[in-house]
Write a protein that holds these residues in place. Sequence first.
Motif, short mmCIF file in Angstrom:
data_model
loop_
_atom_site.label_atom_id
_atom_site.label_comp_id
_atom_site.label_asym_id
_atom_site.label_seq_id
_atom_site.Cartn_x
_atom_site.Cartn_y
_atom_site.Cartn_z
N ASP A 155 38.93 53.00 45.56
CA ASP A 155 38.26 51.95 46.32
C ASP A 155 37.43 51.10 45.35
O ASP A 155 36.20 51.08 45.38
N THR A 156 38.16 50.40 44.48
CA THR A 156 37.52 49.57 43.46
C THR A 156 38.46 48.45 43.08
O THR A 156 39.69 48.58 43.22
N PHE A 157 37.92 47.36 42.60
CA PHE A 157 38.75 46.26 42.13
C PHE A 157 39.22 46.54 40.70
O PHE A 157 38.49 47.12 39.90
N PHE A 158 40.43 46.12 40.40
CA PHE A 158 41.00 46.29 39.07
C PHE A 158 40.36 45.28 38.11
O PHE A 158 40.35 44.08 38.38
N THR A 159 39.84 45.76 36.98
CA THR A 159 39.20 44.88 36.00
C THR A 159 39.63 45.27 34.59
O THR A 159 40.26 46.31 34.37
N ALA A 160 39.25 44.43 33.63
CA ALA A 160 39.53 44.74 32.22
C ALA A 160 38.80 46.00 31.79
O ALA A 160 39.26 46.72 30.89
N GLU A 161 37.67 46.30 32.42
CA GLU A 161 36.86 47.45 32.03
C GLU A 161 37.43 48.77 32.57
O GLU A 161 37.40 49.79 31.88
N GLY A 163 40.64 49.09 34.03
CA GLY A 163 42.09 49.06 34.18
C GLY A 163 42.83 50.14 33.41
O GLY A 163 43.75 50.78 33.92
N GLU A 164 42.43 50.37 32.16
CA GLU A 164 43.14 51.35 31.34
C GLU A 164 43.00 52.75 31.94
O GLU A 164 43.98 53.51 31.98
N ASN A 165 41.84 53.08 32.43
CA ASN A 165 41.63 54.39 33.04
C ASN A 165 42.42 54.53 34.35
O ASN A 165 42.99 55.59 34.64
N LEU A 166 42.48 53.45 35.14
CA LEU A 166 43.19 53.49 36.41
C LEU A 166 44.69 53.66 36.23
O LEU A 166 45.36 54.26 37.08
N LEU A 167 45.22 53.12 35.15
CA LEU A 167 46.68 53.13 34.94
C LEU A 167 47.17 54.26 34.04
O LEU A 167 48.36 54.33 33.75
N LYS A 168 46.28 55.13 33.62
CA LYS A 168 46.72 56.20 32.74
C LYS A 168 47.74 57.08 33.46
O LYS A 168 47.60 57.39 34.65
N ASP A 169 48.77 57.45 32.74
CA ASP A 169 49.83 58.36 33.22
C ASP A 169 50.80 57.73 34.20
O ASP A 169 51.69 58.43 34.71
N ASP A 178 46.18 38.68 44.29
CA ASP A 178 46.21 37.30 44.76
C ASP A 178 45.40 36.36 43.88
O ASP A 178 45.16 35.22 44.25
N THR A 179 45.00 36.86 42.71
CA THR A 179 44.21 36.05 41.78
C THR A 179 44.89 36.04 40.43
O THR A 179 45.19 37.11 39.87
N ILE A 180 45.15 34.86 39.90
CA ILE A 180 45.94 34.74 38.68
C ILE A 180 45.24 35.37 37.48
O ILE A 180 45.87 36.01 36.64
N SER A 181 43.92 35.22 37.39
CA SER A 181 43.21 35.79 36.24
C SER A 181 43.35 37.31 36.19
O SER A 181 43.56 37.89 35.12
N TYR A 182 43.25 37.97 37.35
CA TYR A 182 43.40 39.42 37.37
C TYR A 182 44.84 39.84 37.12
O TYR A 182 45.11 40.93 36.60
N ARG A 183 45.77 38.97 37.47
CA ARG A 183 47.18 39.24 37.18
C ARG A 183 47.39 39.27 35.66
O ARG A 183 48.10 40.14 35.14
N PHE A 184 46.76 38.35 34.94
CA PHE A 184 46.82 38.37 33.47
C PHE A 184 46.13 39.61 32.92
O PHE A 184 46.59 40.21 31.95
N THR A 185 45.01 39.99 33.52
CA THR A 185 44.32 41.20 33.09
C THR A 185 45.23 42.41 33.22
O THR A 185 45.31 43.26 32.31
N LEU A 186 45.90 42.51 34.35
CA LEU A 186 46.83 43.62 34.57
C LEU A 186 47.95 43.60 33.53
O LEU A 186 48.29 44.64 32.95
N GLU A 187 48.51 42.42 33.28
CA GLU A 187 49.58 42.33 32.28
C GLU A 187 49.09 42.79 30.90
O GLU A 187 49.78 43.55 30.21
N ASN A 188 47.91 42.37 30.52
CA ASN A 188 47.37 42.75 29.20
C ASN A 188 47.22 44.25 29.07
O ASN A 188 47.55 44.84 28.03
N ILE A 189 46.74 44.89 30.11
CA ILE A 189 46.54 46.35 30.06
C ILE A 189 47.89 47.07 30.10
O ILE A 189 48.08 48.08 29.40
N CYS A 190 48.83 46.57 30.85
CA CYS A 190 50.17 47.16 30.86
C CYS A 190 50.80 47.09 29.48
O CYS A 190 51.46 48.04 29.03
N LYS A 191 50.59 45.98 28.78
CA LYS A 191 51.12 45.86 27.43
C LYS A 191 50.45 46.87 26.50
O LYS A 191 51.12 47.50 25.66
#
Length: 287
Positions: A155-161, A163-169, A178-191
């Motif tokens: 129950d939290t918003f995905f952020t650069a801070e 994101g890495e912990n949320l996506l581990k494993d 629905d926000t382009i800036s957060y979409r880029f944030t997600l892409e950066n962490i996925c990379k």
Amino acid sequence: MITSKDFLHLLRSSSTRKKRPDGSPYNSLSVEKVLYLAGKTDKSLKDIELAALENDIIPERYCRNQTSISNEGQKRLLQSHVAIIGLGGLGGTVTEILARIGTGRMTLIDGDIFDDSNLNRQLLSTVDYLGTSKASAAARRVGKINPAVETIPHDTFFTAENGENLLKDVDLAIDCLDTISYRFTLENICKELNIPMVSAAIGGSCGQATVIFPEDPGLKLIYGDQDKKTERGIEATLGTLPFAAVYMAAVECAEAVTLLLGRKPELRKKLFLADTREHTSELIDFT
């Protein structure tokens, strides 16, 4: 404690012989029998379904996945871990579809709560859920559909801070933001984490979808330079119609399952554009 031999005997004796609509036979294990076996043993529902598949017994809930998905493919889905980022119009439907097809583990991320304006399109929203957490609602929904699927709601918003912990494993990230800036944030962490990403966006009756691997140019091919992007897409102006949300969620799930099964995605380095009102679509190839 029940032995492996006794469990296998119990598993086989709990199955029944059935026929598919085309007349081909298969060994079936009902939901009732899966729950019965879980009560008789120390095994989880997922472990029982995996054991059934390993012994050529199809959990009945997955029988209509076949023959498009083999026993081995169904096992692979049950052993997969996806993250769904954003649980609104796109994300709620993605959650529903992936639970039904048998994706074994889901990290569900959204810090928002339901409000009245969500009721037109967000599958997880109901009048009773207004003011409550979208992540919690998603986990409850999965539990009602397929209790063998493990959910990890955040129950939290995905952020650069965070994101890495949320996506581990996770094996795959599914962008339902629905926000382009957060979409880029997600892409950066996925990379950074070397995770492929399925991305979609909707506005009015239209939608778009693409698949991005860590080494791909990705979102800049769609939105331009990350530092010069607009904050919101056309959804902010056009709103979102429910059939557009469901349509594009289905496209995302089709590509997600393709990736989880180890198959070649159709939308990598491509952009799928669709207008559900006019029944038109276009595929832009970036290669």
